[in-house]
Every structure is written in C-alpha cells, then in structure tokens.
Design an enzyme around this catalytic site. Structure first.
Site, mmCIF file in Angstrom:
data_model
loop_
_atom_site.group_PDB
_atom_site.id
_atom_site.type_symbol
_atom_site.label_atom_id
_atom_site.label_comp_id
_atom_site.label_asym_id
_atom_site.label_seq_id
_atom_site.Cartn_x
_atom_site.Cartn_y
_atom_site.Cartn_z
ATOM 1 N N HIS A 71 -0.778 12.273 -2.163
ATOM 2 C CA HIS A 71 0.546 11.411 -1.696
ATOM 3 C C HIS A 71 0.567 10.258 -2.080
ATOM 4 O O HIS A 71 1.519 9.638 -2.602
ATOM 5 C CB HIS A 71 0.533 11.651 -0.027
ATOM 6 C CG HIS A 71 1.630 10.723 0.480
ATOM 7 N ND1 HIS A 71 1.574 10.118 1.483
ATOM 8 C CD2 HIS A 71 3.098 10.835 0.221
ATOM 9 C CE1 HIS A 71 2.774 9.705 2.074
ATOM 10 N NE2 HIS A 71 3.616 10.019 0.941
ATOM 11 N N GLU A 74 1.507 10.106 -5.804
ATOM 12 C CA GLU A 74 3.073 10.162 -5.856
ATOM 13 C C GLU A 74 3.842 9.019 -5.761
ATOM 14 O O GLU A 74 4.741 8.709 -6.485
ATOM 15 C CB GLU A 74 3.510 11.107 -4.628
ATOM 16 C CG GLU A 74 5.029 11.050 -4.517
ATOM 17 C CD GLU A 74 5.431 11.102 -2.935
ATOM 18 O OE1 GLU A 74 6.364 10.324 -2.618
ATOM 19 O OE2 GLU A 74 5.094 12.193 -2.298
ATOM 20 N N HIS A 75 3.382 8.136 -4.839
ATOM 21 C CA HIS A 75 3.837 6.824 -4.577
ATOM 22 C C HIS A 75 3.612 6.036 -6.051
ATOM 23 O O HIS A 75 4.468 5.145 -6.316
ATOM 24 C CB HIS A 75 3.298 5.965 -3.580
ATOM 25 C CG HIS A 75 4.001 6.459 -2.216
ATOM 26 N ND1 HIS A 75 4.402 5.431 -1.285
ATOM 27 C CD2 HIS A 75 4.053 7.526 -1.502
ATOM 28 C CE1 HIS A 75 4.795 5.969 0.036
ATOM 29 N NE2 HIS A 75 4.621 7.287 -0.350
ATOM 30 N N GLU A 145 0.702 -0.544 -2.409
ATOM 31 C CA GLU A 145 1.362 0.855 -2.145
ATOM 32 C C GLU A 145 0.404 1.584 -1.213
ATOM 33 O O GLU A 145 0.859 2.456 -0.521
ATOM 34 C CB GLU A 145 1.375 1.641 -3.284
ATOM 35 C CG GLU A 145 2.384 2.709 -2.987
ATOM 36 C CD GLU A 145 3.900 2.228 -2.796
ATOM 37 O OE1 GLU A 145 4.660 2.803 -2.180
ATOM 38 O OE2 GLU A 145 4.128 0.994 -3.309
ATOM 39 N N GLU A 152 4.324 4.288 6.385
ATOM 40 C CA GLU A 152 5.006 5.627 6.296
ATOM 41 C C GLU A 152 4.013 6.246 7.424
ATOM 42 O O GLU A 152 4.769 7.217 8.479
ATOM 43 C CB GLU A 152 4.774 6.278 5.041
ATOM 44 C CG GLU A 152 5.608 7.702 4.870
ATOM 45 C CD GLU A 152 5.473 8.351 3.959
ATOM 46 O OE1 GLU A 152 5.764 9.396 3.814
ATOM 47 O OE2 GLU A 152 5.017 7.784 2.637
#
EC number: 3.4.24.-
Length: 851
Positions: A71, A74-75, A145, A152
């Site tokens: 994940h 992905e960022h 990030e 998130e």
C-alpha cells in the site's frame, strides 16, 4: 511492436471478447514484447480518455514486519520519475487538464488509474508509464508519505466496517496472509523497522524490483483515436517496463482451521445498533463463474419478497436489512456471508434468528436447485449486460484491468456478471458448505460493552469468543418460531420487450410538455443512447415537509414507511433491473424510477397508490422510529470533516435543522402524530416531473395524468394545488463582502483524535460566465492545494478543494481533516495558500493560462 493482437468485429465479438450488443466501441487485445498484456478501447464519442494498470501484487505479499508495504508503494509511485523528476508533477498535469488520478491496493492486486481530457492523453500516458519504468522514491518523500499512510489509517480507526473486517482476519490462521494488517501505519512502516535495523526505503525499492514485472501487469487504455494509433502509442510508451518473468504470487490453503470455525464472536462497535454477520468458508465461485453458485444462493437467501427469510424477520420486528452473497474471495478461498441488521427486539432473539436462517437453508436443501430460478437469474443478467449504460471511462478501465488476470479473454468485459450454465451439482456443493459445522458468527452490539475479554490489536476492537456446536444450532432451529419460509414466486417484472420507440421528436434539451395547477412535466426523448430504458423523477413540493424539526422528522419517517410498505413488491422490480427510490428533498420528497421501460409504469402506479392509501401501522412505525433514531444518534460518530460540512450547511441554508434538534423532536413522536401529519403534508402539493428515455410523449403525459387522477382529481382528493405564495425558492445566507465569519464547534465524538476545517468562500449567484471562471480557478488551484497542504505540509490525508452550489449560490470550499494540527493552524495555512494562489494567478503568462 506487439507480439500478438485480436481485433473487434461488427458482430459484437472482439476476437474472442464478448461485448454488449449495443456497444459501438472497438476493442483489441495486444501483447507487447515485454509480455505486458493490453486491451485497447476506441470510443470516438468519448470526452475523456483513461488508463488503468493492474499489477498482480497486493498486501498479501507484504514482507513480515513491514505490514502495509504494498500500500505504501502505491502511494510512493505518484511522486516522481527519472523522466519527470518534479515532485507531484504527474498529479498536477492530470488535474490541470481536466482529469483525476487514484489507486488502490487489495489483497492480491494494486491498481493505478487516471482519466484526462482527450487532447492531453499522450503526455499523461507517458507520465503514467514512468510509474512502472523508472520511478523516483526519494528519502524525503518516503517519510512524508509514511505520515500520509498513517493519517489514512487514523481516519479508519473509528470505522466499524474496517474494524470488523480486521477482526475477521484476526480470527484466522496466523501463517496465512489473510490474517495480516494491510493498510500500514507509522508503527509498521517506520518505528518497528527502525528498531530492527531495517531501512524502509531500501525494502520499498527491493519490493518494487522483485514484484513489478511487465508479465504480471494488465493494462487497459481507453482512447478517442482509432485502435491502430492507440496501439502505436502504447507500444512506444510501455515497451520499457522490465519483464523479470515473475510468477503471479499464489497463496494456497484456507485462512480458517477448525479452531476458527463453529465460533460465536461478540464485538463492540462504534456506531449505535446491532448486526449479525454469519460466514462460511466455501468453494470460490470464480472457479465456476458461469454456473454462479454463490450468486444463485445469495439471491435466494437475500430475497426480500413474501415468504423470504427477511420478510419473516421483518414481520416479527427483528430485522431492518439482510444481505447475502460471496465476500472476501480469491482464487484459493472464499467466504459466503449473511449480514442482518437487527432491531433491539431482534438483538434479544439472536438465537431464533440464526435458527430461522438455518431453517431457510434447509428449505433450499429440500427444494433442490431449480432450473426456472437459474433461468430467471440468467435472463436478468443477460438483459442488464447487453443494455447496460456507459459508465465513465476511468471506472470502465479499472473494472476490465482487474478482470484480465482472472478471466479468459472472452469474458474480460463481462466477468462474472453473466451466469449461463445451469449445473445443480456445483450449486449444491456450495449449499452443502453452508452448514453448522463450519460457521463463523460475528455479533456486534453496544450492549456488549464491558462484557468482553479480548482486544483486536490493530483497531482495538473489544470482543469475546466462544465455541458453539452443531447441536446448539439444531436446538436454535427447533426453538425458532414456526413461520412459512418459501422460495420466491416467478418475477413478473422481468422485461421481455426491448424494442425502441419510434420517437418523432429529436429534442436536444428537455421541453415543457404539460403544465397544470397540479403538476409540470418536462420531457426528453432518448436521442443519443438508444436503450430500452427510461428515467422518471417526480419532486413532490410540499411546503410543510421541512418547515420545522418536527415536520422534517415526520416527513422522514413517512418516506421510510413508504419504502417499508412497498418492499416486498418492489424488490422483484429492483431484482429485474428496475430501480426506484424515495427520499426527502429540500421542499418535500422525491420519487425516482430508472431502468427498463417495459414495466416501469406498473411500478410507478403501485408507488402512487401506496402514497394515496397511506396509513400508519403502529408496529412498523415503532421499528422505523427505532431505526431512524439510531441513524440520528450515529451523526455523533461522523468523521470531523463530515460534521464540519454539515455545520457549514446549517449556517448557509434555510430550513435545515441540527440533528440534535431533530433527535429531540423524534423522541416525543408517536404513530398518532404521523397519522395526523401526513394528510396535512399532502394537502398542498405540486408535482414537478421529468421523464426521459425510451418513452413516447403520450406515455409521459399519461403517467402524469394518472398521478393527478389519483391524488388531485379523485372524488375525495388527497392533494390540492399550492397557493401562488407557496412557490418559494430556497434561500441562502448572504455573506458580506470582505467579512470573515468563524463558526467553532467541538467534535461530538471524544474518541476521535482528528479535527477538521471547512474554509468556505461565497462567490456569486448562478451566472454562466462566473461559473466558468470559478471552474477554471478550481482546475488550477486544486492540485496546488493538495500538493502544498497534504504532500508538503502533511496536514492530513483528507485534503480537498471543491466547488459548492447551494440553491444556485456558488462558492469554493477547502476541506482538511487532521490528527496533527488544530483548525486554527490549518486555517492560517489555507490563508497563506490563498495568497500564494493569488500571486500565481497574477504572474501567470497567457501561454500558461491557455495550457
């Protein structure tokens, strides 16, 4: 140059690819020299181009001790590349050219996608391709990030859906990747790795190098140009992706052992309410997607018509919703879930409800797998597939790219949505798996607070666990109420007439077809899509509806009860592709119908009749009042940015009431109050109608005339026309020029560590030129807002700039939710950003503006 390719044909077959009969787009499958498999789509009518890359690696592949790495990657790919080294330039380019970007990480896939204006597609696709060729993952960006991923996760901590999903994973084999925590946070991506001497950025690059290989990627490119031109573009831009001949990761074995089956788990949710979720590990339907065993069983167990399990629970006053079907599936494992929303009374009868569920499964066992039921399912799915409406290109590309690794080429477009092979043995096999021997029962309720002895580690969900046996479930079946559980009856709403009307009018815009003192009809024939479908919207303007908190709540319950009364009948229409909806509006309530036009009139008349003959049933009033009360109470647990947005609406808009006042009003209302209110609500009404699609003028007029006959011109009319003074426009508070207003409210959920800011700027009344200028402002400022406040300053994961339209008054609003800074600091940063934007606009050259 492509290694191989297959072209579309006029018959509806694209090489081997099955496409809808009404689909005019052209398709071509190609494989590049690096083994990247690509589907090209040509749509000369599109105003947006799109692309989606699906990489067959997801969170299941996360290394031990680095939960969330997939994940996190992905960022990181959004940041920069060697060819385009400016940070966030990809997102900036897309946004400034009318597009959008996004990505998601699932258990076994990571999907990246974007859309953009057609004239900017080439460069956008080139920037996108660099994700997979030479991305830059700087040290500085890495830490920022990680904070974004952590933010998130902080937003998800108080979400019951996230909490329960992780609890189900927690209660599974620790050596199976299903057990993992997949999102990642500061602890898993920074603190623990640092303590163990692990460099997260090095592991990130290693993960990318090991797993991002062209041969396990699938690309969809949706363009306006012809297929040959698009193919040349793709070959030039994507040939550079490395192919290391990786195999798609496989994760054999079942997530649950016997220790994780025959369990009853009691969990404490955040929200008010009670839910029962019953789950069985079953054979994955993907292995038999044309036979569709889980779809067949889900449709029966989840049916809501008379004789169904839900109907029985509803009559008993125990449930307000039931959903059944396959969930959490992969090529190797799957779960079949039945989720039931319980009333307070239902919570006290959990054992009886489970007994009735297993009784209904027993009915299915005894009745056998029925050919006619499968044929109905197949007919409905076939009609929906062949006459489906176009969806936006980005969603279409994402759907197909995620299908490409799962299905043979022929079924890339259709996926599992077209059951076509009746095989009772395959359905029976899954039905046999829905047994007391391998059931998992998850029971959520606030009433369990203080009665649990365990805590799930990632979301801190309190729960308890106990083992149950099949003999216990048999006892529940024996003690359950004696109700008549039946299979559905044949569905009379399945369309059989798909012919297109010979519409003489070719109006581009809606025309006012009919006007009386009771109603007004706007009509728009289908001159573009040529589908056997129609759309009907009727706005019942009832001035009393939202005139006070009491009236708003009574109107709300009235609409809820209408839906409740219609459910058993209308469920068949919805199952057959004819949707309807009833909801409160600014001035009353709205009725909408959309789907196949063949039998739409039948459903419309049934709804109007139910309005005309409305009566309050005290038992259903009690259930709906309880449901609505919990919905109001759960406003307390909305995310801070949602609460702030609601407060902004309260300040600006007329006749919107605080949910606390509506909750107070609701607590004092009884069935008699609603019985007295509804005749007054309907006594003065005007119906604004819009009818579009495969409907002739006289049909549209006839529908509205029928409504007038039933509601207005009967011998004892329910409705009368509005007085001229009652035709009011909605009002919005005018904010003085140059003045600044602060509205401070403490968050209603003390457990939520996030705070939020809505910075709203009122701009102008509806006017074409000003609207265009405001849209241009948003286009230019949107990415700067995201880049500065989220990427650089890391104020919060939820950071956005958007336009607002309150009854024709346009504005712009910045919405930021943060767990690291308070609203005062955030507001100062928005003010600083506005000054920077002002300088940017003043210094922008004509050439930059044109771009």
């Amino acid at each position: 140059m492509a290694v191989g390719m297959e072209n579309a044909t006029a018959s509806g077959e694209c090489g081997e690819i099955l496409k809808p009969r009404t689909d005019k787009r052209e398709y071509r499958r190609i494989v590049l020299k690096n083994s990247l498999e690509v589907l090209l789509i040509s749509d000369p009518e599109t105003d947006k181009c799109a692309a989606s890359m699906n990489v067959s690696v997801g969170s299941f592949t996360d290394p031990e001790g680095l939960e969330g790495l997939a994940h996190f990657l992905e960022h990181m790919l959004f940041y920069a590349s060697e060819k385009y080294p400016e940070e966030d330039s990809y997102s900036k380019y897309i946004t400034e050219h009318g597009g959008s970007t996004n990505a998601y990480t699932s258990s076994e896939d990571t999907n990246y996608h974007f859309d953009i204006n057609t004239d900017s597609f080439y460069e956008a696709l080139d920037r996108f391709a660099q994700f997979f060729i030479q991305p830059l993952m700087s040290t500085d960006a890495t830490m920022r990030e990680i904070k974004a991923v952590d933010s998130e996760h902080q937003n998800n901590l108080l979400s019951d859906s996230w909490r329960m999903a992780q609890l189900q994973k927690h209660l599974s084999r620790e050596d199976h990747p299903y057990h993992k925590f997949s999102t990642g946070n500061m602890d898993t991506l920074h603190v623990r790795p640092e303590e163990n001497g692990v460099d997260t950025r090095s592991e990130l690059i290693k993960f990318y190098d090991e797993h991002y290989s062209a041969n396990i990627m699938h690309l969809v490119v949706y363009g306006k140009e012809n297929l040959d031109k698009t193919q040349g573009l793709v070959e030039a831009l994507f040939q550079g992706i490395r192919n290391t001949n990786q195999g798609i990761p496989r994760f054999p074995g079942q997530p649950c052992t016997l220790d994780h089956l025959q369990v009853l788990v009691k969990a404490v949710p955040i929200m008010q309410g009670h839910e029962l979720s019953v789950s069985w590990p079953v054979t994955p339907s993907i292995s038999h997607y044309e036979e569709a065993p889980c779809r067949y069983l889900g449709d029966l167990i989840g049916h809501e018509g008379e004789g169904s399990l839900f109907h029985a629970l509803k009559i008993l006053g125990w449930a307000t919703g039931l959903y059944a079907g396959e969930a959490d599936w992969s090529m190797e494992y799957s779960f079949f879930n039945v989720s039931i929303d319980l009333t307070d009374a239902g919570h006290e009868h959990m054992q009886d409800i489970l007994g009735l569920l297993f009784e209904y499964i027993k009915v299915l066992q005894q009745s056998g797998v029925s050919q006619w039921i499968f044929d109905e399912l197949s007919a409905i799915c076939e009609a929906e597939f062949h006459y489906q409406a176009k969806i936006d290109p980005i969603s279409y590309a994402v759907d197909i790219s995620s299908n490409m690794k799962i299905y043979p080429t022929k079924h890339w477009l259709v996926g599992s949505s077209l059951p076509s092979k009746f095989n009772p043995a395959i359905v029976q096999k899954v039905l046999d798996e829905l047994s007391p021997n391998n059931v998992r029962i998850f029971w959520e309720s606030n009433k369990f607070e203080g009665q649990t002895d365990k805590v799930e580690p990632w979301y801190n969900t309190a729960y308890s666990l106990e083992k149950i046996t099949k003999f216990t479930i048999q006892e529940w079946m024996q003690s359950a109420p004696d109700v008549n559980l039946l299979l559905p009856t044949p569905n009379v709403f399945i369309p059989t007439d798909f012919s297109l009307k010979d519409l003489k009018d070719k109006d581009i815009f809606p025309v006012l077809l009919r006007k009386t003192s009771y109603s007004r009809l706007w009509y728009k024939p289908d001159t573009k899509f040529f589908k056997p479908k129609a759309y009907v919207k009727m706005d019942f303007n009832c001035p009393l509806a939202v005139s006070s908190p009491d009236a708003a709540v009574l109107s709300d319950i009235f609409v809820w009860l209408l839906v409740d009364y219609l459910n058993e009948y209308a469920y068949y229409a919805q199952a057959a592709g004819l949707d309807y909806g009833l909801s409160l509006s600014d001035n009353g309530f709205e009725l909408s119908l959309a789907g196949f036009n063949h039998k739409l009139r039948i459903l419309l008349e049934a709804v109007i009749q139910k309005i005309a003959k409305f009566e309050v049933k005290p038992d259903r009033f009690s259930v709906i009042k309880e449901t609505v009360t919990k919905a109001y109470q759960n406003n307390k647990f909305q995310q801070p940015h949602e609460q702030a947005t609601n407060y902004c609406s309260l300040v600006l808009q007329d006749q919107i009431w605080p949910w606390t006042e509506e909750l107070d009003a609701l607590s004092h209302l009884e069935a008699e109050d609603l019985a007295n209110f509804v005749p007054m609500l309907l006594s003065r009404t005007f119906v604004e109608c819009y009818i579009a699609g495969n409907v002739e003028k006289d049909e549209a007029e006839s529908m509205v005339k029928h409504i007038e006959d039933v509601l207005f011109t009967d011998s004892k009319p329910i409705c009368r026309p509005l007085f001229p003074s009652q035709f009011l426009t909605n009002r919005v508070t005018e904010l003085g020029t140059g003045m600044k207003h602060f509205y401070y409210q403490e968050g209603s959920n003390s457990s939520d560590e996030n705070s939020a800011l809505v910075h709203y700027i009122q701009v102008h009344k509806d006017e074409f030129s000003m609207n265009s200028k405001l849209q241009l402002f948003e286009l230019i400022a949107k990415q700067d807002t995201f880049h500065q406040l989220r990427t650089i300053e890391q104020l919060g994961y939820i950071t956005s700039l958007s336009l607002s339209n309150d009854s024709g008054v346009y504005g712009v609003q910045f919405i930021i939710q943060s767990s690291v800074k308070g609203p005062g600091h955030i507001d100062s940063r928005v003010e600083s950003l506005l000054k920077d934007l002002e300088s940017k606009f003043y210094n922008m050259s004509d050439e930059e503006f044109k771009i």
